[in-house]
Motif scaffolding. Structure first.
Motif, PDB file in Angstrom:
ATOM      1  N   GLY A 284      -3.769  -8.906 -10.860  1.00  0.00           N
ATOM      2  CA  GLY A 284      -4.477  -7.945 -10.036  1.00  0.00           C
ATOM      3  C   GLY A 284      -4.216  -6.520 -10.472  1.00  0.00           C
ATOM      4  O   GLY A 284      -3.350  -6.240 -11.317  1.00  0.00           O
TER       5      GLY A 284
ATOM      6  N   ARG B 174      -9.844  -9.283  -9.317  1.00  0.00           N
ATOM      7  CA  ARG B 174     -10.548  -9.426  -8.041  1.00  0.00           C
ATOM      8  C   ARG B 174      -9.806  -8.831  -6.846  1.00  0.00           C
ATOM      9  O   ARG B 174     -10.360  -8.760  -5.750  1.00  0.00           O
ATOM     10  N   THR B 175      -8.558  -8.415  -7.031  1.00  0.00           N
ATOM     11  CA  THR B 175      -7.812  -7.857  -5.903  1.00  0.00           C
ATOM     12  C   THR B 175      -6.970  -6.670  -6.367  1.00  0.00           C
ATOM     13  O   THR B 175      -6.641  -6.536  -7.550  1.00  0.00           O
TER      14      THR B 175
ATOM     15  N   HIS C 238     -13.258  -5.415  -5.587  1.00  0.00           N
ATOM     16  CA  HIS C 238     -12.101  -6.192  -5.149  1.00  0.00           C
ATOM     17  C   HIS C 238     -12.418  -6.989  -3.891  1.00  0.00           C
ATOM     18  O   HIS C 238     -12.995  -6.460  -2.944  1.00  0.00           O
TER      19      HIS C 238
END
Length: 333
Positions: free
Chosen positions: A181, A219-220, A247
């Motif tokens: 991340g 994605r985060t 995100h």
């Protein structure tokens, strides 16, 4: 409630599960194998509207210098406790999207690591996780507890794992089911920089990750110091010089368990975390030992899986708190 993306059917992650002892992908199950049906939700006290502990780690070191550090022995003991209490690790993305396909009666836990310290992960000369690092300890504990998935989410910033070869380290993590991340390029307090700089920090770190691992999706985000930019939406999505980011979840420093992703309380821009900490020291009442004690004393408050990713089970009378987009899969009992 904003921005929750629910994957239809909540399928298991596409990456192969890591081997428990060595971190190698396991062979796919035979198509002839009959999948056992999960037990009735009531028999395991399923509650998929319950709370999920998202634990926050920084350095794993024999010589702690701050409340954010944990010794290897303390880290191992916490993982052993989680395994004994039927917690199963999931990644932040799996949590945020509701893709938590874990056995009936177990509880998800998210293990998150900030700042890409070499004490979290490094590879030895044989290309294996070095002894004493968080990843090596996690793999060792998983080998002792086969249902304890060796996965975690690493929030990287510069230097990435002590200036090791990014292609070597980040690809190893990605290929073994770990999430990579964003933690920004240079770890600024995002409320103290311009909107353009916020986006530059996020895009350039994303590019560094995807340059090393082209098939990875970032994605985060874990916010540096837990502080959002003035325009909170820039933590969710934006672009810099034509490169976009988005995100699924934005992590705070926080001091409490996170709500179920199926709950109306879930806010993907403000996901609280719990600092890993023993039962003493400054802020211990907000730390992991204290919160795990509270969840153990109040088991009805924590997320307990029904073992069926096609439905969302919870005790009758609590369905009013479920997010509208998940209502068709709701299964009160």
């Amino acid at each position: 409630m904003t921005g929750l993306t629910l994957a239809g059917g909540c399928a298991a992650p596409s990456d192969p599960a890591p081997d428990r002892a060595q971190g190698r992908p396991q062979p796919a199950a035979s198509s002839a194998t009959t999948t056992p049906q999960p037990p009735p939700p009531a028999s395991v006290s399923a509650n998929e509207l319950g709370q999920v502990p998202v634990l926050m780690y920084h350095r794993i070191t024999e010589t702690p210098t701050s409340v954010y550090d944990r010794t290897p022995q303390d880290f191992r003991a916490e993982l052993e406790r989680l395994a004994r209490e039927n917690y199963v690790p999931v990644t932040t993305t799996e949590y945020a999207t509701g893709n938590m396909d874990i056995p009936a009666g177990t509880h998800p836990v998210v293990l998150t690591f900030d700042d890409s310290s070499v004490t979290q992960f490094s590879l030895n000369a044989n290309g294996e996780p070095a002894q004493g690092t968080a990843v090596r300890i996690l793999l060792d504990v998983a080998a002792r507890h086969p249902d304890f998935r060796p996965v975690a989410s690493f929030y990287v910033t510069e230097p990435v794992f002590g200036k090791q070869d990014n292609q070597r380290t980040l690809r190893w993590l990605h290929e073994h089911g770990f999430e990579i991340g964003n933690h920004t390029k240079e770890h600024p307090t995002l409320s103290q920089v311009s909107a353009r700089e916020v986006q530059r920090q996020l895009v350039t770190m994303q590019q560094e990750i995807t340059s090393a691992v082209p098939d990875a999706r970032v994605r985060t985000l874990a916010l540096p110091h837990g502080i959002s930019p003035d325009n909170e939406e820039l933590a969710r999505s934006g672009n810099f010089e034509g490169v976009q980011y988005r995100h699924e979840a934005v992590l705070l420093v926080g001091a409490s368990p996170a709500p179920s992703p199926f709950s109306q309380e879930f806010d993907p821009l403000n996901v609280p975390r719990i600092r890993s900490q023993g039962d003493s020291g400054k802020g211990a009442k907000f730390g992991s030992t204290s919160w795990l004690d509270k969840l153990a004393a109040n088991p009805e408050s924590r997320y307990t899986s029904d073992g069926n990713p096609e439905r969302i089970s919870f005790p009758d009378g609590t369905e009013a708190s479920i997010v509208e987009s998940a209502a068709e899969r709701a299964h009160p009992y």
